[in-house]
Scaffold this motif. Structure first.
Motif, mmCIF file in Angstrom:
data_model
loop_
_atom_site.group_PDB
_atom_site.id
_atom_site.type_symbol
_atom_site.label_atom_id
_atom_site.label_comp_id
_atom_site.label_asym_id
_atom_site.label_seq_id
_atom_site.Cartn_x
_atom_site.Cartn_y
_atom_site.Cartn_z
ATOM 1 N N THR A 1 0.724 -1.074 -0.177
ATOM 2 C CA THR A 1 0.075 -0.100 -0.197
ATOM 3 C C THR A 1 0.562 1.197 0.018
ATOM 4 N N GLU A 2 2.243 1.045 0.254
ATOM 5 C CA GLU A 2 3.008 2.340 0.166
ATOM 6 C C GLU A 2 4.103 2.031 -0.769
ATOM 7 N N PRO A 3 4.734 2.959 -1.286
ATOM 8 C CA PRO A 3 6.067 2.797 -2.057
ATOM 9 C C PRO A 3 7.053 2.743 -1.042
ATOM 10 N N PRO A 4 8.224 2.124 -1.729
ATOM 11 C CA PRO A 4 8.595 1.842 -3.023
ATOM 12 C C PRO A 4 7.718 0.404 -3.732
ATOM 13 N N LEU A 5 7.683 0.388 -4.891
ATOM 14 C CA LEU A 5 7.345 -0.903 -5.467
ATOM 15 C C LEU A 5 8.016 -1.104 -6.878
ATOM 16 N N THR A 6 8.233 -2.422 -7.207
ATOM 17 C CA THR A 6 8.344 -2.745 -8.729
ATOM 18 C C THR A 6 7.870 -3.688 -9.231
ATOM 19 N N VAL A 7 7.055 -3.652 -10.290
ATOM 20 C CA VAL A 7 6.493 -5.081 -10.917
ATOM 21 C C VAL A 7 7.184 -5.315 -12.322
ATOM 22 N N GLU A 8 7.378 -6.484 -12.706
ATOM 23 C CA GLU A 8 7.859 -6.566 -14.145
ATOM 24 C C GLU A 8 7.802 -8.100 -14.529
ATOM 25 N N CYS A 9 7.630 -8.421 -15.835
ATOM 26 C CA CYS A 9 7.596 -9.457 -16.415
ATOM 27 C C CYS A 9 7.989 -9.581 -17.954
ATOM 28 N N TRP A 10 8.115 -10.787 -18.340
ATOM 29 C CA TRP A 10 8.274 -10.662 -19.953
ATOM 30 C C TRP A 10 6.889 -11.234 -20.373
ATOM 31 N N VAL A 11 6.576 -10.644 -21.684
ATOM 32 C CA VAL A 11 5.302 -11.171 -22.259
ATOM 33 C C VAL A 11 5.579 -11.303 -23.755
ATOM 34 N N LYS A 12 5.008 -12.405 -24.276
ATOM 35 C CA LYS A 12 4.763 -12.749 -25.617
ATOM 36 C C LYS A 12 3.330 -12.515 -26.072
ATOM 37 N N PRO A 13 2.850 -11.210 -26.651
ATOM 38 C CA PRO A 13 1.463 -11.203 -26.435
ATOM 39 C C PRO A 13 0.862 -12.071 -27.723
ATOM 40 N N GLY A 14 -0.361 -12.324 -27.359
ATOM 41 C CA GLY A 14 -1.126 -13.221 -27.997
ATOM 42 C C GLY A 14 -2.364 -12.252 -28.735
ATOM 43 N N ASP A 15 -2.443 -10.958 -28.230
ATOM 44 C CA ASP A 15 -3.338 -10.105 -29.043
ATOM 45 C C ASP A 15 -2.790 -9.307 -30.008
ATOM 46 N N PRO A 16 -3.488 -9.143 -31.224
ATOM 47 C CA PRO A 16 -2.767 -8.395 -32.121
ATOM 48 C C PRO A 16 -2.652 -6.826 -31.732
ATOM 49 N N ASN B 1 -11.058 0.732 -26.756
ATOM 50 C CA ASN B 1 -12.269 1.581 -26.170
ATOM 51 C C ASN B 1 -11.805 2.301 -24.979
ATOM 52 N N HIS B 2 -10.940 2.026 -24.273
ATOM 53 C CA HIS B 2 -10.316 2.712 -23.141
ATOM 54 C C HIS B 2 -9.826 4.032 -23.575
ATOM 55 N N ASP B 3 -9.720 5.090 -22.490
ATOM 56 C CA ASP B 3 -9.304 6.088 -22.937
ATOM 57 C C ASP B 3 -7.635 6.217 -23.135
ATOM 58 N N SER B 4 -7.123 5.110 -22.987
ATOM 59 C CA SER B 4 -5.776 4.979 -23.182
ATOM 60 C C SER B 4 -5.584 4.396 -24.778
ATOM 61 N N GLY B 5 -6.556 4.324 -25.361
ATOM 62 C CA GLY B 5 -6.460 3.941 -26.622
ATOM 63 C C GLY B 5 -5.710 2.654 -26.974
ATOM 64 N N GLY B 6 -5.565 1.720 -25.892
ATOM 65 C CA GLY B 6 -5.063 0.293 -25.940
ATOM 66 C C GLY B 6 -3.449 0.335 -26.019
ATOM 67 N N GLN B 7 -2.787 1.583 -25.372
ATOM 68 C CA GLN B 7 -1.659 1.542 -24.902
ATOM 69 C C GLN B 7 -1.031 0.625 -23.679
ATOM 70 N N LEU B 8 0.071 0.371 -23.457
ATOM 71 C CA LEU B 8 0.499 -0.378 -22.257
ATOM 72 C C LEU B 8 0.141 0.590 -20.956
ATOM 73 N N GLU B 9 -0.320 0.175 -19.667
ATOM 74 C CA GLU B 9 -0.516 0.923 -18.669
ATOM 75 C C GLU B 9 -0.162 0.271 -17.410
ATOM 76 N N THR C 1 6.624 -2.334 -31.518
ATOM 77 C CA THR C 1 6.673 -2.848 -32.712
ATOM 78 C C THR C 1 7.720 -3.628 -33.321
ATOM 79 N N PRO C 2 7.743 -4.935 -33.464
ATOM 80 C CA PRO C 2 6.431 -5.621 -33.770
ATOM 81 C C PRO C 2 5.879 -5.977 -32.139
ATOM 82 N N TRP C 3 4.433 -6.636 -32.195
ATOM 83 C CA TRP C 3 3.939 -6.796 -30.926
ATOM 84 C C TRP C 3 3.587 -8.023 -30.841
ATOM 85 N N GLN C 4 2.575 -8.697 -31.478
ATOM 86 C CA GLN C 4 1.905 -10.007 -31.356
ATOM 87 C C GLN C 4 3.074 -10.893 -31.718
ATOM 88 N N GLY C 5 3.241 -11.954 -30.683
ATOM 89 C CA GLY C 5 4.099 -13.151 -31.032
ATOM 90 C C GLY C 5 5.427 -12.816 -30.920
#
Length: 845
Positions: A485-500, A528-536, A555-559
């Motif tokens: 609930t209080e800083p500091p905080l780090t979150v990380e991961c590797w992702v190979k996206p399935g979405d286009p 449709n989110h106000d981020s326009g599909g950006q990473l967040e 870019t590239p993203w998917q796969g």
């Protein structure tokens, strides 16, 4: 000249030395004698007089006709196996042996919508070589039939009914002849171009009946649809697989819609209800239902009502496996509500990457492969019939050629979808999932449970192990160490996206949120989110204040593998993408507390939000500290926490303790294997439950044309709680298997205390042939048609008399005899004069 000898030899040799007759023709395909064709009215009378055969299913060779089961297909869970997560335990052997050889394949089919979508007659100068090459490749797939989800021609033929009938007969009839000449049954779904193309005013609507009558007369579909759609909507059953074609264009008086409603919807639901005992259900219609989808050179039509339409919901209710459609001239695949919607096809004459789908129905699953090949265009613009009539501007290229690379390598698989027939009821599936656990390497012991369809995958470095998500997720629990609930905080991961890149709904990667609010979440919102599909990366304070940082997707993203990280030090929130600072914002907020679990691959509050099928995640880590850029996992691939970086969650996914029923399968040979070789498959089924499993049977589904022979027991009766059993098979790889990656499925079926169930493991097999042969007579041979035989012996990229002469000159030389795989054209295992005859005959064709 050698040609003269071969001409004589083919006619003179008896049946013991040749497999073909000596009559040759210079025409690639003999055209159908138009004078011998019955007139359309005669065809119509004959066909309808033979339709009343005592059944409503004129093509139901494999239909069991039995009563519908008491459990709807929709209540069945599919693909609930933990692929490749077994612990490699030793087995205890069975008592019954079953040594038999089987391919596991029942039949194949091909789907190729939107071919051609231009008015292409038969023949079409400048196109015929490419069309022949493509249809020959389709024939090589050995399909029982071909599906086409509509838009065969442009068909902007609007003058009057006579013109419609005449041009339909010329263009549609010529199109169907191409398939008839190769004995390829063709099942077409009517599209918008089968009514002259959108939109429709009163005059065009008046011509629709003429279009539809010609469609039925020429394509001769089964006449078992609803009364108002006879021949436009229909079904057939092939070897316990139901195929339904719907007409996604409907007319009501002077208006039209893209829909499946009314009598057609009632009929459709009745067909599905009457065939609940089939293994799979495939539906084809022209337009997609669920968006968004990629489009190219298309008016981008979609079904009215989309996912909320009664048509889609009916498919959901009755457990349809796949919906095949076209219209958009591009590939988009997505699994929604348990249904795979596969949009495919391309615009011949404009798109440079053309595609088709191959479906393989195996004993226990349906495998759908999307294949692509490349073409080149030249010669300016072709004036089509629609353009000649003044109803079309522009057109396709006048000349089309298959690229040398595609000729050499053949169509390439770009995506494979496996629809598992390994069925379990809701209750029985719990014995499969069990309590498989991913081990937390931090000191906090936040081990995670694998829930639903999650399977092992190769990690981001090309080695090690990550997890593929196909509707499942990882529940990391709700320990106080994760309730940051209080800083500091780090979150990380590797992702190979399935979405286009265009988006496919909310993508939750690492999420810890309370009900109705936020705590911390690394994700990609939908378009449709106000981020326009950006990473967040988003956080919310106890007072309700939101704070986020956003950045466009790379870019590239998917796969493609990407490293994502968010670091909050109490004054600045920064997002890193692939090791680079991508965005930051100043903030000092605290975060909500939550007793909800941290989840990977799903939002624990919005439980309908999952990452897209096929998404792979690796190396998920959460810290109660703000890591510096060089401490993040992108440049610092540590294998364990250092002990002083405040890691509270450290998942490398290398250690998974399997619970429930698990199946571990492997092949003895590592690396690539050659066509025609024989390999050994070993599998171990482990019963990690506290109950005995009965009726245990192990089997293998191999790719089309391959075969397996069990060398140990495969039916083993009962496995006690905590025990294991092993089985082995010999796998024979087809001698003409193309280079590429293949899946071999090992399956174990059992009877659990709650009913029958099964578990599947997948073995990835890479086939690689001997490669390009060494030079012959100083030149490197080529394989112009991509069939694995190097007919272009002199290396000039064409097959001519010169190749015959070079082959004859070196027939006894090591240049040929040491490279049998490349030059044994008649497949008898040696170099001889029969290969010369085979080469001559192929050259003549």
């Amino acid at each position: 000249m050698l040609r003269n000898y071969l001409n004589w030899d083919i006619n003179a040799t008896d049946d013991s030395t040749t497999t073909r007759s000596g009559t040759m023709t210079n025409e690639r395909h003999d055209r159908v004698d138009e004078t011998a064709k019955p007139d359309r009215e005669t065809e119509r009378t004959y066909r309808r007089s033979t339709e009343s055969n005592g059944t409503d299913d004129p093509v139901s060779a494999g239909d069991s006709g039995g009563p519908a089961p008491s459990v709807s297909r929709r209540t069945v869970l599919r693909g609930v196996a933990l692929t490749g997560l077994g612990a490699g335990l030793s087995g205890v052997g069975g008592t019954a042996t079953a040594q038999q050889s089987t391919t596991g394949d029942r039949f194949r089919f091909v789907s190729v919508p939107d071919m051609f979508n231009w008015d292409i007659p038969n023949p079409q100068p400048g196109w015929e070589d490419a069309i022949d090459w493509f249809l020959d490749r389709i024939k090589d797939e050995d399909p029982s039939f071909v599906l086409n989800a509509g838009d065969v021609m442009d068909a902007r033929w609007w003058d009057d009914e006579t013109q419609v009938e005449t041009l339909c007969d010329q263009f549609w009839g010529g199109y169907k002849d191409r398939f008839d000449e190769r004995n390829l049954p063709l099942y077409v779904a009517p599209g918008d171009h089968e009514r002259g193309d959108n939109d429709w005013g009163s005059h065009k609507l008046s011509l629709v009946p003429a279009f539809e009558e010609s469609f039925v007369d020429i394509f001769d579909p089964p006449m078992n649809g609803p009364p108002n759609k006879q021949g436009l909507a229909y079904y057939f059953v092939e070897s316990d697989v139901l195929f339904v074609t719907v007409d996604t264009w409907e007319q009501d008086g002077g208006s039209w819609s893209l829909s499946v409603t009314g009598d057609q919807l009632d009929w459709f639901e009745g067909v599905l209800a009457d065939h609940q005992d089939v293994d799979h259900v495939v539906v084809q219609g022209h337009v997609p239902v669920v968006g968004p989808v990629d489009s190219e050179y298309s008016s981008a039509l979609m079904l009215d009502g989309g996912q909320s339409s009664a048509f889609w919901q009916t498919m959901v209710d009755y457990g349809v496996d796949a919906y095949l459609c076209g219209e958009h001239h591009a590939i988009t695949t997505k699994q929604v509500d348990g249904i795979w919607q596969i949009v495919h096809g391309a615009l011949w004459g404009n798109s440079s990457d053309l595609n088709y789908l191959v479906g393989t129905v195996q004993d226990n699953r349906l495998v759908l492969e999307l294949k692509e090949f490349l073409v080149d265009y030249s010669g300016g613009t072709l004036q089509t019939k629609s353009a000649e009539l003044g109803n079309r501007s522009g057109g396709p290229s006048a000349e089309i050629a298959i690229t040398d690379g595609s000729k050499q390598n053949g169509p390439q698989t770009v995506e494979t979808i496996v629809i598992d027939g390994c069925d379990c009821s809701d209750a029985a599936s719990q014995w499969v999932d069990g309590d498989a656990t991913v081990i937390d390497e931090s000191t906090h012991g936040n081990d995670g449970s694998l829930v639903g369809d999650v399977s092992a995958a190769t990690g981001h470095q090309g080695t090690g192990q990550g997890l593929t998500f196909d509707g499942g997720y990882v529940d990391a629990g709700s320990d106080a160490s994760l309730d940051i609930t209080e800083p500091p905080l780090t979150v990380e991961c590797w992702v190979k996206p399935g979405d286009p890149a265009s988006g496919d709904g909310f993508q939750p990667y690492v999420v810890k949120v309370p009900d109705g609010g936020g705590q911390y979440s690394l994700h990609r919102p939908d378009q449709n989110h106000d981020s326009g599909g950006q990473l967040e990366f988003a956080m919310q304070s106890p007072s309700g204040e939101w704070q986020w940082v956003r950045t466009p997707i790379p870019t590239p993203w998917q796969g493609t593998w990407h490293h994502l990280a968010a670091v909050y030090d109490g004054s600045t929130l920064t997002m890193y993408v692939d090791g680079q600072s991508a965005a930051s914002t100043s903030t000092s907020i605290s975060m909500n507390g939550s007793s909800n679990a941290l989840e990977i691959g799903r939002n624990p509050y919005h439980t309908d939000r999952h990452v897209s099928p096929g998404t792979v995640v690796d190396q998920v880590r959460v810290y109660r500290s703000a890591l510096s850029p060089n401490q993040l996992g992108y440049d610092n691939p540590r294998t364990e926490p250092t002990g002083n970086d405040d890691a509270v969650l450290w998942y490398d996914f290398e250690t998974i303790q399997a619970g429930g029923l698990t199946l571990d399968a492997s092949m003895a040979t590592s690396g690539s294997i050659q066509p025609g070789s024989t390999e050994t498959i070993d599998a171990t089924l482990t019963n990690g439950t506290d109950a005995a499993m009965e009726d245990v049977d192990l089997s293998v589904d191999a790719p089309y044309g391959w075969s397996t022979t069990a060398t140990t027991a495969t039916s083993v009766g009962t496995i006690a709680a905590g025990d294991s059993v092993s089985a082995s098979w010999e796998l024979s790889i087809s001698g003409d298997a193309s280079d590429g990656d293949y899946d071999v499925f090992v399956e174990a079926s059992v009877t659990t205390p709650d009913g029958p169930c099964c578990v599947t493991s997948t073995i990835d097999v890479t086939v690689a042939g001997p490669g390009i042969p060494d030079p012959v007579d100083g030149s490197t041979p080529t394989d112009p048609d991509g069939d694995g035989d190097y007919e272009d012996v002199d290396g000039d990229s064409q097959v001519t008399d010169a190749d015959l002469d070079v082959y004859a000159d070196h027939i006894d030389d090591p240049e040929l005899t040491d490279q049998v795989e490349a030059f044994d054209y008649n497949d008898n295992g040696r170099i001889d004069h029969g290969d010369l005859i085979e080469l001559f005959e192929e050259m003549e064709q």
